[in-house]
Design a protein around this motif. Structure first.
Motif, PDB file in Angstrom:
ATOM      1  N   SER A 145     -27.183 -53.692  10.263  1.00 54.34           N
ATOM      2  CA  SER A 145     -26.270 -53.102  10.976  1.00 54.34           C
ATOM      3  C   SER A 145     -25.365 -51.618  10.165  1.00 54.34           C
ATOM      4  N   ALA A 146     -25.401 -50.530  11.056  1.00 52.59           N
ATOM      5  CA  ALA A 146     -24.434 -49.037  10.852  1.00 52.59           C
ATOM      6  C   ALA A 146     -23.653 -49.561   9.777  1.00 52.59           C
ATOM      7  N   GLU A 147     -22.674 -51.334  10.697  1.00 49.77           N
ATOM      8  CA  GLU A 147     -21.389 -50.975   9.779  1.00 49.77           C
ATOM      9  C   GLU A 147     -21.716 -51.972   8.951  1.00 49.77           C
ATOM     10  N   SER A 148     -22.639 -53.163   8.511  1.00 46.16           N
ATOM     11  CA  SER A 148     -22.778 -52.961   7.224  1.00 46.16           C
ATOM     12  C   SER A 148     -23.290 -52.656   5.726  1.00 46.16           C
ATOM     13  N   VAL A 149     -23.326 -51.643   7.035  1.00 48.49           N
ATOM     14  CA  VAL A 149     -24.195 -50.238   5.462  1.00 48.49           C
ATOM     15  C   VAL A 149     -23.001 -49.368   5.469  1.00 48.49           C
ATOM     16  N   LEU A 150     -22.098 -49.660   6.365  1.00 50.39           N
ATOM     17  CA  LEU A 150     -20.881 -48.546   5.920  1.00 50.39           C
ATOM     18  C   LEU A 150     -20.362 -49.066   4.622  1.00 50.39           C
ATOM     19  N   ALA A 151     -19.811 -50.576   5.409  1.00 46.62           N
ATOM     20  CA  ALA A 151     -19.639 -51.356   3.545  1.00 46.62           C
ATOM     21  C   ALA A 151     -20.029 -51.146   2.550  1.00 46.62           C
ATOM     22  N   ALA A 152     -20.760 -51.208   2.771  1.00 40.90           N
ATOM     23  CA  ALA A 152     -21.895 -51.381   1.287  1.00 40.90           C
ATOM     24  C   ALA A 152     -20.820 -49.284   0.806  1.00 40.90           C
ATOM     25  N   PHE A 153     -21.125 -48.556   1.112  1.00 38.42           N
ATOM     26  CA  PHE A 153     -20.227 -47.405   0.896  1.00 38.42           C
ATOM     27  C   PHE A 153     -19.806 -47.913   0.463  1.00 38.42           C
ATOM     28  N   ARG A 154     -18.421 -48.020   1.085  1.00 37.71           N
ATOM     29  CA  ARG A 154     -17.435 -48.242   1.052  1.00 37.71           C
ATOM     30  C   ARG A 154     -17.801 -48.690  -0.983  1.00 37.71           C
ATOM     31  N   ARG A 155     -17.707 -49.977  -0.890  1.00 34.01           N
ATOM     32  CA  ARG A 155     -17.992 -50.891  -2.024  1.00 34.01           C
ATOM     33  C   ARG A 155     -18.779 -49.796  -3.359  1.00 34.01           C
ATOM     34  N   ILE A 156     -19.708 -49.430  -2.521  1.00 37.26           N
ATOM     35  CA  ILE A 156     -19.808 -48.362  -4.277  1.00 37.26           C
ATOM     36  C   ILE A 156     -18.868 -47.493  -4.579  1.00 37.26           C
ATOM     37  N   MET A 157     -18.414 -46.647  -3.677  1.00 32.60           N
ATOM     38  CA  MET A 157     -17.861 -45.675  -3.990  1.00 32.60           C
ATOM     39  C   MET A 157     -15.841 -46.478  -4.847  1.00 32.60           C
ATOM     40  N   GLU A 158     -16.282 -47.852  -5.289  1.00 28.97           N
ATOM     41  CA  GLU A 158     -14.982 -48.305  -5.875  1.00 28.97           C
ATOM     42  C   GLU A 158     -15.525 -47.345  -6.719  1.00 28.97           C
ATOM     43  N   PHE A 159     -17.030 -47.593  -8.066  1.00 29.12           N
ATOM     44  CA  PHE A 159     -17.272 -47.545  -8.678  1.00 29.12           C
ATOM     45  C   PHE A 159     -17.154 -45.822  -9.197  1.00 29.12           C
ATOM     46  N   SER A 160     -16.343 -45.808 -10.078  1.00 33.56           N
ATOM     47  CA  SER A 160     -15.672 -44.381 -10.919  1.00 33.56           C
ATOM     48  C   SER A 160     -16.963 -43.598 -11.228  1.00 33.56           C
ATOM     49  N   HIS A 161     -17.572 -44.251 -12.139  1.00 33.87           N
ATOM     50  CA  HIS A 161     -18.684 -43.686 -13.107  1.00 33.87           C
ATOM     51  C   HIS A 161     -19.941 -43.128 -11.791  1.00 33.87           C
ATOM     52  N   VAL A 162     -19.668 -44.071 -10.633  1.00 32.94           N
ATOM     53  CA  VAL A 162     -21.390 -43.695  -9.781  1.00 32.94           C
ATOM     54  C   VAL A 162     -21.515 -42.260  -9.670  1.00 32.94           C
ATOM     55  N   GLN A 163     -22.264 -41.487  -9.897  1.00 37.06           N
ATOM     56  CA  GLN A 163     -22.832 -40.191  -9.615  1.00 37.06           C
ATOM     57  C   GLN A 163     -24.258 -40.095  -9.032  1.00 37.06           C
ATOM     58  N   GLY A 164     -24.665 -40.782  -8.213  1.00 38.97           N
ATOM     59  CA  GLY A 164     -25.089 -40.910  -7.711  1.00 38.97           C
ATOM     60  C   GLY A 164     -26.241 -41.898  -6.497  1.00 38.97           C
ATOM     61  N   ILE A 165     -26.562 -42.126  -5.885  1.00 44.14           N
ATOM     62  CA  ILE A 165     -27.060 -43.732  -4.760  1.00 44.14           C
ATOM     63  C   ILE A 165     -28.614 -43.359  -4.398  1.00 44.14           C
ATOM     64  N   VAL A 166     -28.975 -44.397  -4.578  1.00 44.17           N
ATOM     65  CA  VAL A 166     -30.470 -44.474  -4.001  1.00 44.17           C
ATOM     66  C   VAL A 166     -30.990 -45.665  -3.352  1.00 44.17           C
ATOM     67  N   ILE A 167     -31.506 -45.131  -1.993  1.00 45.41           N
ATOM     68  CA  ILE A 167     -31.275 -45.580  -0.853  1.00 45.41           C
ATOM     69  C   ILE A 167     -32.558 -45.990  -0.611  1.00 45.41           C
TER      70      ILE A 167
END
Ligand code: GDP
Ligand code: MN
Length: 354
Positions: A264-286
């Protein structure tokens, strides 16, 4: 599953364990009563020592401190939520926890007279340890009061442990740790901090569970907290292939994530939030090959994430399959670029991280 501090505190508070009054902050500016303590909501301890807990006395300091806390990674985790709490006037910081002692197959109470940020420094044998059962919990207040040398708090401690035990058992917790348990100058006992772990295997009997990490926990694997590229894919096979492709392109994948069929849109949004916790991430491949999953649901989550999450790193998106056209229309309306292949995504990611 580990809860964030504010989630753990909400839960113990339902069982009448006293917590400080608080306001949750997810954006700047924020209106909060002063004096306050503002705390970074990251899934790790040691925030006090790393600048993740800030006391605010003046209105003019609120905004800079909030900005600073949102920007500050703690052990590689960046918060998407802050907790602003009433500032407690601390007379003593104690330590108390309940946990499952697996070797002995018991629930154990562990306490220490000196709680706070240096708890790890204490000798193992300086902690009070007691097995807790429905029977002995009825008299533990007295033992604890004697151990803490707080005889005047016997009844409050008795209530506290009974309530914590109740919460522990009913919530299928494996750990509830209160550090510090604050004795205030005016003689109240308040949970200054709370760390809680719930047993994932018990999720089926807790339809009420609704925590930040649960939507993404089971299929989210942290590979390298310092990785530059996060991945979101559907299906375990495609998710693994996506991680491999990132590594083959000489970038470090931060995570593996299979959003599953019918995400669902909700679970994908939760995934984004989770990724945002990584301070070194410069890009997200979907990388989505939609069958049961629908491209337009994923697109909606991407659009919501873009509008809700400041500092979202650049997205490199490749979608194919069910409802692709609807997704393309939605994303184009929001000026979000779609790429045709995974190779294109990796090439663009590489340019950004170079
Ligand atoms: P941790 O370092 O991640 O465990 O974060 P805590 O929430 O335990 O906070 C760390 C330390 O900040 C505590 O041990 C206290 O010394 C201090 N602190 C937290 N809240 C308050 C408060 O309301 N008043 C005061 N004076 N100090 C606080
Ligand atoms: Mn603490």
């Amino acid at each position: 599953m580990n809860l964030l501090e504010y989630e753990a505190k909400q839960l113990i508070s339902k069982y009448q364990v006293p917590i400080p009054s608080s306001v949750r902050i997810t954006a700047v500016p924020a209106d909060i009563p002063l004096p306050a303590v503002i705390k970074s909501q990251v899934p790790t301890g040691g925030r006090g020592k790393l600048g993740g807990v800030q006391i605010v006395d003046n209105t003019k300091d609120i905004e800079p401190i909030i900005r600073d806390l949102f920007a500050k990674p703690i052990r590689g985790y960046r918060p998407t939520t802050l907790l602003a709490e009433e500032k407690l006037e601390i007379a003593r910081e104690l330590y108390v926890s309940l946990l499952i002692n697996r070797e002995q197959a018991i629930i154990e109470l562990v306490a220490h007279t000196d709680g706070g940020i240096d708890i790890e420094e204490h000798e193992a044998n300086s902690f009070l340890r007691r097995e807790i059962t429905p029977h002995v919990v009825e008299s533990v207040g007295e033992q604890l009061a004697e151990y803490y040398k707080l005889e005047s708090q016997t009844f409050a401690l008795q209530d506290l442990v009974e309530n914590l035990y109740n919460c522990f058992v009913k919530s299928d917790a494996t750990l509830i740790e209160i550090n510090p348990l604050v004795l205030t100058e005016d003689g109240r006992l308040v949970a200054g901090d709370c760390k809680m772990t719930l047993d994932d295997a018990a999720a089926f009997r807790h339809p009420e569970w609704d925590f930040e990490h649960m939507h993404s926990d089971s299929n989210f694997v942290v590979l390298d907290k310092t990785g530059q590229i996060a991945t979101i894919a559907n299906g375990a096979g495609l998710a693994m292939a996506t991680v491999d492709a990132v590594a083959d392109a000489s970038m470090t994948p931060a995570n593996f994530l299979d959003i599953g069929g019918g995400a669902s849109a909700e679970s994908v949004l939760a995934a984004f939030r989770r990724i945002m916790e990584f301070s070194h991430v410069q890009g997200i491949v979907i990388n989505i090959f939609a069958g049961i999953t629908r491209c337009d649901e994923v697109a909606k989550a991407i659009i919501t994430a873009k509008s809700q999450l400041d500092d979202l790193p650049p997205l490199f998106i490749r979608l194919a399959g069910t409802n692709y056209e609807a997704a393309e229309t939605l994303l184009t309306e929001h000026a979000i670029t779609l790429l045709s292949t995974l190779e294109d995504c990796l090439g663009a990611a590489k340019e950004t991280t170079a």
